[in-house]
Design an enzyme around this catalytic site. Structure first.
Site, PDB file in Angstrom:
ATOM      1  N   TYR A 137      -2.164  -8.489   4.226  1.00  0.00           N
ATOM      2  CA  TYR A 137      -2.254  -7.379   3.271  1.00  0.00           C
ATOM      3  C   TYR A 137      -1.106  -7.477   2.271  1.00  0.00           C
ATOM      4  CZ  TYR A 137      -1.715  -2.576   1.534  1.00  0.00           C
ATOM      5  OH  TYR A 137      -1.557  -1.464   0.740  1.00  0.00           O
ATOM      6  N   SER A 179       1.496  -2.210  -3.676  1.00  0.00           N
ATOM      7  CA  SER A 179       1.926  -1.487  -2.477  1.00  0.00           C
ATOM      8  C   SER A 179       3.402  -1.754  -2.247  1.00  0.00           C
ATOM      9  CB  SER A 179       1.129  -1.974  -1.262  1.00  0.00           C
ATOM     10  OG  SER A 179       1.670  -1.481  -0.052  1.00  0.00           O
TER      11      SER A 179
END
Length: 270
Positions: A155, A142
């Site tokens: 995350y 990501s």
């Protein structure tokens, strides 16, 4: 690795980027094993595959369950005969909270799905890939895996782990037939928040945020990922925001951190 005629396993194949990856791979002549925890979502993917559904198998599995993951290679090979590629796409975000306000259950869940799920799938399928004359492993990290996003710190830590895990695998597999790619998506127009069980900010805040960041359609993201796979690229930045922030982070990590804080602060509760 050209995907035509190959067998590709895709996690998170029931929605979002994962579903678009499945559908695109089918149109390019691949056979696909779609893995997802949600059986209804997988069936929707089968319906969208239409006449190409004969090239598709579905596998309901929780990738955080090591025993369930260990059973997958045999299931896929029984249906397709081999495995040539693996795209570890499945992922969830965390509630938009600071670490001090995040409970341990949420922390564990985010780490298990994003990091350990990727590790489990890779470890179980890697022996299959090494048996093939031409194979490819793609792990989806990501933008948050290289750039700190407030309210998504756990995350980000998980996705940073995916980044280094994938880069390590690239080096370990250099003298083999398995090519390795790490992918860094920016903002993509998926239902990842809802699928993660996360409630976003108020409608006014969400509208303000969306005016700043224009999400990339998931079908376009899938196209860029498969192109990167077919070109054996080391890393793929998906979206103009990911490319821009990658550049400024390399130039000045602190400035980039301050910039993203200003963009995202309205999503954090007071």
């Amino acid at each position: 690795m050209k995907v035509n005629g190959k067998v590709i396993v895709v996690t998170g194949g029931g929605n979002g980027i994962g579903r678009e990856l499945v559908l695109l791979l089918l149109t390019k002549g691949a056979r696909v094993a779609a893995v997802d925890i949600n059986p209804a979502a997988l069936q929707e993917t089968v319906g969208l595959a239409g006449s190409r559904s004969g090239q598709l198998s579905t596998h309901v599995a929780d990738i955080t369950n090591r025993e369930a993951v260990a059973a997958l290679p045999a299931q896929v090979i029984e249906f397709h005969g081999a495995v040539d590629g693996l795209i570890n796409n499945a992922g969830i975000i965390q509630p938009f909270r600071r670490v001090k306000d995040l409970d341990y259950a949420a922390i564990q869940r985010v780490l298990n799905v994003n990091l350990f799920g990727t590790i489990y799938m890779t470890k179980e399928f890697l022996p299959c890939l090494l048996e093939r004359p031409d194979a490819h492993l793609v792990n989806i990290s990501s933008m948050g895996g290289f750039l700190p996003v407030p309210g998504q710190t756990i995350y980000g830590a998980a996705k940073a782990g995916v980044k280094l895990f994938t880069e390590g695998l690239y080096s370990e597999l250099l003298n083999t037939n398995v090519r390795v790619t790490v992918v860094f998506p920016g903002a993509i127009g998926t239902n990842i928040a809802a699928n993660s069980g996360v409630t976003l900010a108020s409608p006014a805040q969400t509208q303000e945020q969306s005016s700043r960041i224009k999400p990339l359609p998931p079908a376009k993201a899938a196209q860029m990922i498969v192109e990167g796979m077919e070109q054996n690229r080391y890393r793929v930045l998906v979206g103009s925001d990911a490319r821009f922030l990658d550049l400024i982070y390399r130039l000045s990590p602190q400035w980039a951190a301050n910039y993203i804080f200003k963009q995202m602060q309205n999503l954090l509760p007071d």
